[in-house]
Design a protein around this motif. Sequence first.
Motif, PDB file in Angstrom:
ATOM      1  N   GLU A 148      -0.958 -29.901  11.672  1.00 47.39           N
ATOM      2  CA  GLU A 148      -1.871 -29.440  10.632  1.00 47.39           C
ATOM      3  C   GLU A 148      -1.190 -29.527   9.267  1.00 47.39           C
ATOM      4  OE1 GLU A 148      -2.414 -26.457  14.114  1.00 47.39           O
ATOM      5  OE2 GLU A 148      -0.770 -27.439  13.052  1.00 47.39           O
ATOM      6  N   SER A 149      -2.012 -29.670   8.249  1.00 44.98           N
ATOM      7  CA  SER A 149      -1.525 -29.630   6.878  1.00 44.98           C
ATOM      8  C   SER A 149      -2.685 -29.245   5.966  1.00 44.98           C
ATOM      9  CB  SER A 149      -0.945 -30.986   6.457  1.00 44.98           C
ATOM     10  OG  SER A 149      -1.930 -31.988   6.507  1.00 44.98           O
ATOM     11  N   GLY A 150      -2.349 -28.937   4.712  1.00 44.96           N
ATOM     12  CA  GLY A 150      -3.383 -28.680   3.721  1.00 44.96           C
ATOM     13  C   GLY A 150      -3.577 -27.219   3.360  1.00 44.96           C
ATOM     14  N   GLY A 151      -2.854 -26.331   4.006  1.00 49.21           N
ATOM     15  CA  GLY A 151      -3.000 -24.924   3.668  1.00 49.21           C
ATOM     16  C   GLY A 151      -2.433 -24.630   2.286  1.00 49.21           C
ATOM     17  N   GLY A 152      -2.708 -23.439   1.799  1.00 49.23           N
ATOM     18  CA  GLY A 152      -2.209 -23.029   0.500  1.00 49.23           C
ATOM     19  C   GLY A 152      -2.882 -21.761   0.039  1.00 49.23           C
ATOM     20  N   SER A 153      -2.692 -21.463  -1.242  1.00 54.09           N
ATOM     21  CA  SER A 153      -3.286 -20.276  -1.838  1.00 54.09           C
ATOM     22  C   SER A 153      -4.430 -20.677  -2.750  1.00 54.09           C
ATOM     23  CB  SER A 153      -2.229 -19.513  -2.640  1.00 54.09           C
ATOM     24  OG  SER A 153      -1.220 -19.021  -1.793  1.00 54.09           O
ATOM     25  N   VAL A 154      -5.496 -19.934  -2.698  1.00 48.77           N
ATOM     26  CA  VAL A 154      -6.680 -20.236  -3.493  1.00 48.77           C
ATOM     27  C   VAL A 154      -7.382 -18.930  -3.839  1.00 48.77           C
ATOM     28  CG1 VAL A 154      -8.156 -20.552  -1.473  1.00 48.77           C
ATOM     29  CG2 VAL A 154      -8.705 -21.750  -3.605  1.00 48.77           C
ATOM     30  N   GLN A 155      -8.103 -18.942  -4.941  1.00 47.46           N
ATOM     31  CA  GLN A 155      -8.877 -17.766  -5.334  1.00 47.46           C
ATOM     32  C   GLN A 155     -10.191 -17.705  -4.563  1.00 47.46           C
ATOM     33  OE1 GLN A 155      -9.304 -17.885  -9.603  1.00 47.46           O
ATOM     34  NE2 GLN A 155      -7.278 -17.029  -9.943  1.00 47.46           N
ATOM     35  N   PRO A 156     -10.760 -16.521  -4.436  1.00 50.46           N
ATOM     36  CA  PRO A 156     -12.083 -16.420  -3.788  1.00 50.46           C
ATOM     37  C   PRO A 156     -13.089 -17.343  -4.451  1.00 50.46           C
ATOM     38  CG  PRO A 156     -11.134 -14.247  -4.099  1.00 50.46           C
ATOM     39  CD  PRO A 156     -10.225 -15.202  -4.805  1.00 50.46           C
ATOM     40  N   GLY A 157     -13.885 -17.981  -3.613  1.00 50.77           N
ATOM     41  CA  GLY A 157     -14.847 -18.956  -4.098  1.00 50.77           C
ATOM     42  C   GLY A 157     -14.321 -20.371  -4.138  1.00 50.77           C
ATOM     43  N   GLY A 158     -13.027 -20.523  -3.948  1.00 52.52           N
ATOM     44  CA  GLY A 158     -12.410 -21.845  -3.996  1.00 52.52           C
ATOM     45  C   GLY A 158     -12.542 -22.608  -2.702  1.00 52.52           C
ATOM     46  N   SER A 159     -11.927 -23.784  -2.674  1.00 54.28           N
ATOM     47  CA  SER A 159     -12.022 -24.676  -1.523  1.00 54.28           C
ATOM     48  C   SER A 159     -10.648 -25.193  -1.126  1.00 54.28           C
ATOM     49  CB  SER A 159     -12.914 -25.880  -1.869  1.00 54.28           C
ATOM     50  OG  SER A 159     -14.225 -25.478  -2.170  1.00 54.28           O
ATOM     51  N   LEU A 160     -10.526 -25.514   0.139  1.00 55.79           N
ATOM     52  CA  LEU A 160      -9.352 -26.186   0.677  1.00 55.79           C
ATOM     53  C   LEU A 160      -9.817 -27.132   1.767  1.00 55.79           C
ATOM     54  CD1 LEU A 160      -6.648 -23.372   1.147  1.00 55.79           C
ATOM     55  CD2 LEU A 160      -6.514 -25.300  -0.426  1.00 55.79           C
ATOM     56  N   ARG A 161      -9.045 -28.193   1.980  1.00 55.85           N
ATOM     57  CA  ARG A 161      -9.320 -29.083   3.104  1.00 55.85           C
ATOM     58  C   ARG A 161      -8.079 -29.163   3.973  1.00 55.85           C
ATOM     59  NH1 ARG A 161     -11.160 -35.437   3.607  1.00 55.85           N
ATOM     60  NH2 ARG A 161      -8.986 -35.825   3.016  1.00 55.85           N
ATOM     61  N   LEU A 162      -8.230 -28.733   5.200  1.00 53.74           N
ATOM     62  CA  LEU A 162      -7.147 -28.814   6.170  1.00 53.74           C
ATOM     63  C   LEU A 162      -7.268 -30.106   6.961  1.00 53.74           C
ATOM     64  CD1 LEU A 162      -7.166 -25.164   7.590  1.00 53.74           C
ATOM     65  CD2 LEU A 162      -6.083 -26.040   5.508  1.00 53.74           C
ATOM     66  N   SER A 163      -6.120 -30.614   7.384  1.00 56.07           N
ATOM     67  CA  SER A 163      -6.086 -31.808   8.216  1.00 56.07           C
ATOM     68  C   SER A 163      -5.368 -31.500   9.514  1.00 56.07           C
ATOM     69  CB  SER A 163      -5.342 -32.942   7.503  1.00 56.07           C
ATOM     70  OG  SER A 163      -5.950 -33.268   6.286  1.00 56.07           O
ATOM     71  N   CYS A 164      -5.823 -32.120  10.580  1.00 56.84           N
ATOM     72  CA  CYS A 164      -5.151 -32.035  11.875  1.00 56.84           C
ATOM     73  C   CYS A 164      -4.972 -33.470  12.365  1.00 56.84           C
ATOM     74  CB  CYS A 164      -5.960 -31.221  12.868  1.00 56.84           C
ATOM     75  SG  CYS A 164      -5.283 -31.236  14.538  1.00 56.84           S
ATOM     76  N   GLU A 165      -3.749 -33.937  12.328  1.00 60.72           N
ATOM     77  CA  GLU A 165      -3.450 -35.299  12.785  1.00 60.72           C
ATOM     78  C   GLU A 165      -3.042 -35.245  14.251  1.00 60.72           C
ATOM     79  OE1 GLU A 165      -0.571 -37.369  10.482  1.00 60.72           O
ATOM     80  OE2 GLU A 165      -0.633 -39.162  11.732  1.00 60.72           O
ATOM     81  N   ALA A 166      -3.781 -35.981  15.061  1.00 66.00           N
ATOM     82  CA  ALA A 166      -3.525 -36.014  16.497  1.00 66.00           C
ATOM     83  C   ALA A 166      -2.862 -37.325  16.878  1.00 66.00           C
ATOM     84  CB  ALA A 166      -4.827 -35.844  17.268  1.00 66.00           C
ATOM     85  N   SER A 167      -1.889 -37.251  17.760  1.00 71.51           N
ATOM     86  CA  SER A 167      -1.234 -38.452  18.270  1.00 71.51           C
ATOM     87  C   SER A 167      -0.977 -38.280  19.761  1.00 71.51           C
ATOM     88  CB  SER A 167       0.070 -38.729  17.519  1.00 71.51           C
ATOM     89  OG  SER A 167       0.965 -37.644  17.667  1.00 71.51           O
ATOM     90  N   GLY A 168      -0.762 -39.407  20.424  1.00 69.63           N
ATOM     91  CA  GLY A 168      -0.541 -39.365  21.868  1.00 69.63           C
ATOM     92  C   GLY A 168      -1.741 -39.927  22.595  1.00 69.63           C
ATOM     93  N   ASN A 169      -1.953 -39.474  23.817  1.00 69.89           N
ATOM     94  CA  ASN A 169      -3.044 -39.971  24.650  1.00 69.89           C
ATOM     95  C   ASN A 169      -4.313 -39.155  24.387  1.00 69.89           C
ATOM     96  OD1 ASN A 169      -1.353 -41.892  25.911  1.00 69.89           O
ATOM     97  ND2 ASN A 169      -0.573 -40.306  27.271  1.00 69.89           N
ATOM     98  N   ILE A 170      -5.127 -39.675  23.496  1.00 68.91           N
ATOM     99  CA  ILE A 170      -6.350 -38.962  23.104  1.00 68.91           C
ATOM    100  C   ILE A 170      -7.532 -39.589  23.818  1.00 68.91           C
ATOM    101  CG2 ILE A 170      -7.815 -38.297  21.180  1.00 68.91           C
ATOM    102  CD1 ILE A 170      -5.257 -38.743  19.418  1.00 68.91           C
ATOM    103  N   TYR A 171      -8.232 -38.801  24.598  1.00 69.61           N
ATOM    104  CA  TYR A 171      -9.359 -39.291  25.368  1.00 69.61           C
ATOM    105  C   TYR A 171     -10.676 -38.833  24.746  1.00 69.61           C
ATOM    106  CZ  TYR A 171      -5.820 -40.413  28.828  1.00 69.61           C
ATOM    107  OH  TYR A 171      -4.720 -40.935  29.461  1.00 69.61           O
TER     108      TYR A 171
END
Length: 114
Positions: free
Chosen positions: A6-29
């Motif tokens: 995962e990545s993309g976390g942080g601090s933000v004020q109420p009403g704000g936005s963030l986008r988190l990412s989850c990069e998957a690797s390996g045997n994904i079915y």
Amino acid sequence: QVQLVESGGGSVQPGGSLRLSCEASGNIYSAYVLEWYRQPTGKQRELVASMSWSDGLTVYANSVKGRFTVSREGGENTVYLQMNSLKPEDSAVYYCHVRNSGWWGQGTLVTVSV
């Protein structure tokens, strides 16, 4: 075996936005379901949203419905959690997870405060 980062976390004020990412690797079915969980400090981990890898079907917890969106772009092995209109109660460590598996990411911290 699947690895999740995962990545993309942080601090933000109420009403704000963030986008988190989850990069998957390996045997994904295609049968996998990728889930986003969060764990506020001192509380239990809770399911926030999920996405079916095969058809992109998404499901959301009532607490985030209409504010959070799970997506995956094209054939990427990255799943995103777009979080809008953030509230202080959204503060937590966010994890991605493959349903019915022991595969978890390391988590990314989201803090929503004035």
